[in-house]
Design an enzyme around this catalytic site. Structure first.
Site, PDB file in Angstrom:
ATOM      1  N   LYS A 146       0.222  -9.873   1.644  1.00  0.00           N
ATOM      2  CA  LYS A 146      -0.472  -8.592   1.576  1.00  0.00           C
ATOM      3  C   LYS A 146      -0.342  -7.833   2.896  1.00  0.00           C
ATOM      4  CE  LYS A 146      -5.227  -8.730   2.568  1.00  0.00           C
ATOM      5  NZ  LYS A 146      -5.858  -9.264   3.717  1.00  0.00           N
ATOM      6  N   ASP A 175      -2.018 -14.948  -2.072  1.00  0.00           N
ATOM      7  CA  ASP A 175      -3.418 -14.717  -1.713  1.00  0.00           C
ATOM      8  C   ASP A 175      -3.830 -16.024  -1.064  1.00  0.00           C
ATOM      9  OD1 ASP A 175      -6.239 -14.833  -1.662  1.00  0.00           O
ATOM     10  OD2 ASP A 175      -6.318 -13.234  -3.126  1.00  0.00           O
ATOM     11  N   HIS A 176      -3.970 -16.022   0.257  1.00  0.00           N
ATOM     12  CA  HIS A 176      -4.085 -17.319   0.931  1.00  0.00           C
ATOM     13  C   HIS A 176      -5.350 -18.080   0.523  1.00  0.00           C
ATOM     14  CE1 HIS A 176      -6.689 -15.351   3.928  1.00  0.00           C
ATOM     15  NE2 HIS A 176      -7.065 -16.562   4.293  1.00  0.00           N
ATOM     16  N   LYS A 180      -6.470 -22.624  -0.377  1.00  0.00           N
ATOM     17  CA  LYS A 180      -7.527 -23.416   0.267  1.00  0.00           C
ATOM     18  C   LYS A 180      -7.949 -24.555  -0.649  1.00  0.00           C
ATOM     19  CE  LYS A 180      -9.523 -19.580   2.902  1.00  0.00           C
ATOM     20  NZ  LYS A 180      -9.523 -19.884   4.318  1.00  0.00           N
ATOM     21  N   ASP A 233      -9.391  -5.019   1.878  1.00  0.00           N
ATOM     22  CA  ASP A 233      -8.961  -6.172   2.677  1.00  0.00           C
ATOM     23  C   ASP A 233      -9.449  -7.496   2.080  1.00  0.00           C
ATOM     24  OD1 ASP A 233      -7.777  -7.362   5.032  1.00  0.00           O
ATOM     25  OD2 ASP A 233      -9.815  -7.670   5.796  1.00  0.00           O
ATOM     26  N   HIS A 238      -9.115 -11.706  -2.301  1.00  0.00           N
ATOM     27  CA  HIS A 238      -9.789 -13.005  -2.164  1.00  0.00           C
ATOM     28  C   HIS A 238     -11.063 -13.110  -3.011  1.00  0.00           C
ATOM     29  CE1 HIS A 238      -6.975 -13.044   1.011  1.00  0.00           C
ATOM     30  NE2 HIS A 238      -7.726 -12.524   1.964  1.00  0.00           N
ATOM     31  N   LYS A 336     -17.614  -7.999   8.285  1.00  0.00           N
ATOM     32  CA  LYS A 336     -17.270  -8.454   9.635  1.00  0.00           C
ATOM     33  C   LYS A 336     -18.533  -8.373  10.489  1.00  0.00           C
ATOM     34  CE  LYS A 336     -12.546  -8.088   9.119  1.00  0.00           C
ATOM     35  NZ  LYS A 336     -11.743  -9.317   9.012  1.00  0.00           N
TER      36      LYS A 336
END
Ligand code: BG6
Length: 488
Positions: A146, A175-176, A180, A233, A238, A336
């Protein structure tokens, strides 16, 4: 090339970038050190800057020294890993350069996997360049990092461009979060155990909360982040992937089509948030100064050094409109500069239909299943228990955790970072944990509707202090429904 055939070559775009240093090179080294990379696999790095093979190997070695845990560093393994690595500089917009790149990569008859992370504006040039140099044929597959666009239209353009050279079965969208370990554990928990399924629906579940909070701020990513914001983002990819794993119907098989078919159905069932509902069902925020992660930090605008209305926090009340989930809100929240770094899913079950303890003073709380994805990895079921005692003043009931610590249970086994698995799957050609085009487009359709609502209502992010859980409106979002965010 048939799927599931390991390739003999890997080509990394952005080879001198941050992702390569922190994740890609350490992941490839980890796989190499464990003997998991195909024999003879070569790794060609490419980026704009000039480097010789030697200077790039030095760069790669420095990255390993910085980002691989000390106990995993092994001089012999590093040496043999670096022997796989070479480098070719490339100006992505100059078609002539791709010939040199192809010469460096060499014969791709034995298969090539490309890892492409590039600015959306460069996709067209890169794809044309690869094609012109014979780096897009039958034996080549491509992994895409991405951002793959910033809305449905731009994502379609990118996907159309890629599709002119790479059909879907050779396209691997990353999509990391799907790499996981604990994210995949959601599948094991839901579909490897029989007791959740009968209550995993609107009859058994009151609401679902998904939180991804981070303590970091802008992190020198202003150029990208300020144009993206938290919704694009984190939510567009995610968080929606997590939601899909929680909400999807049981797939018949652990394979790319079966799992992705079910996820895509969830995305298509997401209720579009109409413009008039955006102010009620979504909250945006931007961090101001405060204290986060144990330090005093500046506000977003000060970090950026220019005015901005980009959101660094978003909370959303979502619905999946199908039989299973009718009336169950999915509350999503990410930001964040929050108080802690945490990725977590909390599933709150319905209260018991009748309490037999009420005439004796016993108070009941509904059960909650907490799936903590990071930094710790655990599954916790909050259940009611009776406090010890003779209960002369009434029965005292208390919520206690039934704990499954995956960290402790699997203490002996090494946790691999998401990119180790995803790079190996790309090299071996397994698409299960990569995102299919129809998923991405359904995700953007939902996200674009939210953004349109923000524009229609002229919604600007509300300021929140760094180190807090976002604007107070995010609390009101759930409290209105009598639900409280599960904070520590
Ligand atoms: C990335 C986002 O995709 O995910 C970042 O671009 C974010 O902004 C990161 O920090 C979070 O990933 P993780 O694995 O640290 O939870």
């Amino acid at each position: 090339m048939a799927n599931r055939t390991p390739v003999g070559k890997l080509l990394l775009f952005g080879a001198t970038g941050d992702l390569a240093q922190r994740m890609l090179l350490p992941s490839l080294y980890g796989l190499h050190a464990d003997g998991l990379l195909p024999e003879g696999l070569t790794i060609t790095g490419t980026a704009r800057s000039e480097n010789s093979d030697e200077s790039y190997r030095k760069f790669a070695k420095d990255a390993l020294e910085k980002f691989v845990p000390k106990d995993r560093m092994d001089a012999k393994a590093i040496k043999s890993f670096l022997e796989r690595v070479q480098y070719q500089a490339l100006d992505a917009t100059d078609m002539a350069h791709y010939k040199d790149l192809s010469a460096k990569v060499g014969d791709v008859a034995g298969g090539l996997a490309i890892f492409l992370s590039t600015a959306p504006s460069l996709f067209e040039a890169v794809i044309r360049g690869l094609e012109s140099a014979g780096l897009a044929g039958e034996t080549v597959r491509i992994g895409l990092e991405k951002p793959l666009g910033y809305d449905l239209e731009s994502s379609r353009e990118i996907n159309d461009t890629v599709a002119t050279a790479f059909p879907e079965e050779r396209t691997f969208r990353i999509d990391h979060y799907l790499g996981k370990e604990t994210v995949q554990n959601i599948l094991a928990l839901r579909f490897g155990n029989s007791f959740f399924e009968p209550i995993w629906n609107a009859r058994g579940i009151d609401n679902v909360q998904i939180t991804i909070s981070e303590t970091v701020g802008l992190e020198e990513r202003a150029a990208y982040y300020d144009g993206a914001g938290a919704l694009r983002d984190m939510v567009a990819n995610h968080m929606l992937q997590l939601l899909a794993l929680i909400a999807m119907e049981p797939p018949a098989r652990f394979d790319g089509n079966a799992i992705r078919d079910e996820k895509a159905k969830v995305f298509r069932s997401l209720r579009l948030i109409e413009p008039q509902d955006a102010p009620r069902d979504t909250v945006t925020g931007q961090y101001g100064a405060g204290a986060s992660g144990g330090e005093i930090v500046k506000g977003y605008i000060d970090e950026l050094t220019k005015p901005s209305t980009t959101e660094t926090f978003v909370a959303i009340k979502a619905h999946v409109d199908n039989w299973r989930w009718q009336g169950v809100p999915f509350y999503l929240r990410t930001g964040k500069r929050m108080p802690t770094r945490r990725s977590e899913i909390a599933i709150q079950f319905k209260p018991v239909p009748h309490s037999m303890f009420s005439n004796r003073g016993g108070l009941l709380q509904p059960n909650v299943l907490v799936i903590r994805l990071q930094p710790e990895e655990y599954v916790q079921l909050l259940v009611m228990a009776k406090e010890p005692g003779l209960d002369r003043d009434g029965i005292r009931l208390r919520e206690v955790p039934l704990n499954l610590s995956l960290d402790a249970e699997f203490a002996g086994s090494r946790r691999r970072i998401a990119y180790e698995r995803l790079l190996l799957d790309l090299i071996e050609g397994d698409q299960t944990l990569f995102v299919r085009r129809d998923e991405v487009e359904a995700q953007w359709t939902w996200i674009d509707a939210i953004r349109a609502g923000w524009v229609a209502n002229d919604m600007k992010p509300k300021s929140y202090a760094s180190g807090s859980w976002g604007p107070s409106a995010a609390i009101a979002l759930t409290e209105r429904d009598g639900v409280t965010w599960l904070d520590e």
